[in-house]
Design an enzyme around this catalytic site. Structure first.
Site, PDB file in Angstrom:
ATOM      1  N   ASN A  68       0.875  -1.168   0.000  1.00  0.00           N
ATOM      2  CA  ASN A  68       0.000   0.000   0.000  1.00  0.00           C
ATOM      3  C   ASN A  68       0.913   1.219   0.000  1.00  0.00           C
ATOM      4  O   ASN A  68       1.504   1.552   1.023  1.00  0.00           O
ATOM      5  CB  ASN A  68      -0.896  -0.025   1.247  1.00  0.00           C
ATOM      6  CG  ASN A  68      -1.726   1.245   1.381  1.00  0.00           C
ATOM      7  OD1 ASN A  68      -1.745   2.087   0.475  1.00  0.00           O
ATOM      8  ND2 ASN A  68      -2.413   1.402   2.509  1.00  0.00           N
ATOM      9  N   LYS A 122       0.146   4.210  -0.151  1.00  0.00           N
ATOM     10  CA  LYS A 122      -0.491   5.386   0.457  1.00  0.00           C
ATOM     11  C   LYS A 122      -0.260   6.600  -0.451  1.00  0.00           C
ATOM     12  O   LYS A 122      -0.188   6.429  -1.675  1.00  0.00           O
ATOM     13  CB  LYS A 122       0.012   5.579   1.889  1.00  0.00           C
ATOM     14  CG  LYS A 122      -0.138   4.276   2.701  1.00  0.00           C
ATOM     15  CD  LYS A 122       0.010   4.446   4.170  1.00  0.00           C
ATOM     16  CE  LYS A 122      -0.185   3.097   4.855  1.00  0.00           C
ATOM     17  NZ  LYS A 122      -0.182   3.180   6.309  1.00  0.00           N
ATOM     18  N   HIS A 154      -9.664   1.195   4.841  1.00  0.00           N
ATOM     19  CA  HIS A 154      -8.372   1.338   5.526  1.00  0.00           C
ATOM     20  C   HIS A 154      -8.561   2.258   6.734  1.00  0.00           C
ATOM     21  O   HIS A 154      -9.352   3.202   6.688  1.00  0.00           O
ATOM     22  CB  HIS A 154      -7.332   1.920   4.561  1.00  0.00           C
ATOM     23  CG  HIS A 154      -5.949   1.872   5.124  1.00  0.00           C
ATOM     24  ND1 HIS A 154      -5.493   2.782   6.037  1.00  0.00           N
ATOM     25  CD2 HIS A 154      -4.947   0.970   4.943  1.00  0.00           C
ATOM     26  CE1 HIS A 154      -4.247   2.456   6.396  1.00  0.00           C
ATOM     27  NE2 HIS A 154      -3.901   1.362   5.738  1.00  0.00           N
ATOM     28  N   GLU A 168      -6.948   4.625   7.806  1.00  0.00           N
ATOM     29  CA  GLU A 168      -6.733   6.048   7.533  1.00  0.00           C
ATOM     30  C   GLU A 168      -7.971   6.661   6.878  1.00  0.00           C
ATOM     31  O   GLU A 168      -8.229   7.863   7.038  1.00  0.00           O
ATOM     32  CB  GLU A 168      -5.465   6.223   6.671  1.00  0.00           C
ATOM     33  CG  GLU A 168      -4.215   5.961   7.508  1.00  0.00           C
ATOM     34  CD  GLU A 168      -3.030   5.383   6.760  1.00  0.00           C
ATOM     35  OE1 GLU A 168      -2.993   5.449   5.522  1.00  0.00           O
ATOM     36  OE2 GLU A 168      -2.119   4.860   7.438  1.00  0.00           O
ATOM     37  N   GLU A 171      -5.432  -4.981  10.407  1.00  0.00           N
ATOM     38  CA  GLU A 171      -4.415  -3.956  10.615  1.00  0.00           C
ATOM     39  C   GLU A 171      -4.690  -3.238  11.930  1.00  0.00           C
ATOM     40  O   GLU A 171      -5.489  -2.276  11.961  1.00  0.00           O
ATOM     41  CB  GLU A 171      -4.444  -2.937   9.471  1.00  0.00           C
ATOM     42  CG  GLU A 171      -4.123  -3.516   8.114  1.00  0.00           C
ATOM     43  CD  GLU A 171      -3.496  -2.474   7.188  1.00  0.00           C
ATOM     44  OE1 GLU A 171      -2.414  -2.745   6.676  1.00  0.00           O
ATOM     45  OE2 GLU A 171      -4.081  -1.395   7.008  1.00  0.00           O
ATOM     46  N   GLY A 230       2.457   2.232  10.788  1.00  0.00           N
ATOM     47  CA  GLY A 230       3.404   3.335  10.659  1.00  0.00           C
ATOM     48  C   GLY A 230       4.103   3.700  11.951  1.00  0.00           C
ATOM     49  O   GLY A 230       4.756   4.736  12.038  1.00  0.00           O
ATOM     50  N   SER A 281       3.329  -2.200  10.247  1.00  0.00           N
ATOM     51  CA  SER A 281       4.780  -2.264  10.463  1.00  0.00           C
ATOM     52  C   SER A 281       5.380  -3.624  10.097  1.00  0.00           C
ATOM     53  O   SER A 281       6.347  -4.064  10.720  1.00  0.00           O
ATOM     54  CB  SER A 281       5.145  -1.876  11.896  1.00  0.00           C
ATOM     55  OG  SER A 281       4.735  -0.538  12.150  1.00  0.00           O
TER      56      SER A 281
HETATM   57  P1  13P Z   1       2.942   0.345   7.628  1.00  0.00           P
HETATM   58  O1  13P Z   1       3.459  -0.935   7.024  1.00  0.00           O
HETATM   59  O2  13P Z   1       3.684   1.560   7.129  1.00  0.00           O
HETATM   60  O3  13P Z   1       2.826   0.271   9.113  1.00  0.00           O
HETATM   61  O4  13P Z   1       1.446   0.547   7.072  1.00  0.00           O
HETATM   62  C1  13P Z   1       0.569  -0.520   7.169  1.00  0.00           C
HETATM   63  C2  13P Z   1      -0.632  -0.196   6.399  1.00  0.00           C
HETATM   64  O5  13P Z   1      -1.407   0.658   6.789  1.00  0.00           O
HETATM   65  C3  13P Z   1      -0.858  -0.899   5.141  1.00  0.00           C
HETATM   66  O6  13P Z   1      -2.133  -0.671   4.645  1.00  0.00           O
END
Ligand code: 13P
Length: 247
Positions: free
Chosen positions: A9, A11, A94, A96, A165, A171, A209
């Site tokens: 992803n 982002k 997601h 976010e 997740e 992150g 992560s």
């Molecule tokens: P990270 O791997 O940067 O923690 O992000 C995970 C994520 O949100 C994947 O969709």
């Protein structure tokens, strides 16, 4: 045996130039991968990445979709538009999107429906916040989030990919331990089992992560069928190491 799926992803990262370099490096490195591989890219780059992954082992994914089919929804991108770029996967719900764009469970469920109707596989994200985990509410939260999608999609639920997740692991560099992740994955598998006879062949990914150092242990858990990788998917070497750890 079902193949695991490692999905990156990106982002809101990338540029025409950096995408080209990243995809070339990945394409060169994935030819012998045992697992399935996808990259979920920002919408403006779908056309670029579509042409660059054509003929490789890498599938294309999007990061979000409109809950509407078409019409006066300025700024939105529909599932049928995504399909025109040979998008194989689309992230839905997601954290976010839930956190910064107020997406409720019911919206996420409709988005999954739209994506399925366009012939795209939704990757439905669920996960608890740190406060919810500390309050002992992890199971309740992820089950509520998944139940909305099961309810709206009926027997089509077997076509969905689920991603667990934990919000506190995204992150932050704080990964769920393989045991913590497996425990939640088992809960989600049981919930899917009650909804469809095909739960065993469904994929439940872990995200939060995941990196080159911890992927192998996470991916060896019985109910972890792959990874949804953020930061580490932007570095070809790290992402390829994760792919090599998958089966
Ligand atoms: P990270 O791997 O940067 O923690 O992000 C995970 C994520 O949100 C994947 O969709």
């Amino acid at each position: 045996m079902k193949k695991q799926l490692i999905a990156g992803n990106w982002k809101m990262n990338g540029s025409l130039q950096s995408n080209a370099a990243l995809v070339s490096a990945l394409a060169a490195g994935v030819s012998n991968a045992r697992c399935q591989v996808a990259v979920c890219v920002p919408a403006p780059y779908l056309a670029q990445v579509q042409s660059r992954v054509a003929g490789t082992r890498i599938d294309l994914g999007a990061q979000d979709v409109s809950q509407h089919e078409a019409g006066a929804y300025t700024g939105e991108v529909s599932a049928t538009m995504l399909r025109e770029f040979a998008t194989r996967y689309c992230l839905v719900g997601h954290s976010e999107r839930r956190q910064y764009h107020g997406e409720a469970d019911a919206t996420v469920a409709v988005k999954a429906q739209r994506v399925l109707a366009a012939g795209i596989t939704p990757i439905v994200c669920v996960g608890e916040t740190l406060a919810e985990r500390e309050a002992g509410r992890t199971e309740e939260v992820v089950k509520r989030q998944l139940a909305a999608v099961i309810h709206a999609n009926g027997h089509c639920i077997s076509e969905v990919v689920v991603a667990y997740e934990p919000v506190w692991a995204i992150g932050t560099g704080k990964t769920a331990s393989p045991e913590q992740a497996q425990q939640v994955h088992a809960v989600l598998r049981a919930q899917l089992h009650a909804a469809t006879e095909h739960s065993d062949r469904m994929l439940i990914l872990y995200g939060g992560s995941m990196n080159a150092a911890n992927a192998a242990q996470l991916l060896s858990q019985p109910d972890i069928d792959g990874g949804l990788v953020g930061g580490a998917s932007l570095k070809a070497a790290d992402f390829l190491t994760i792919i090599a750890a998958a089966r």
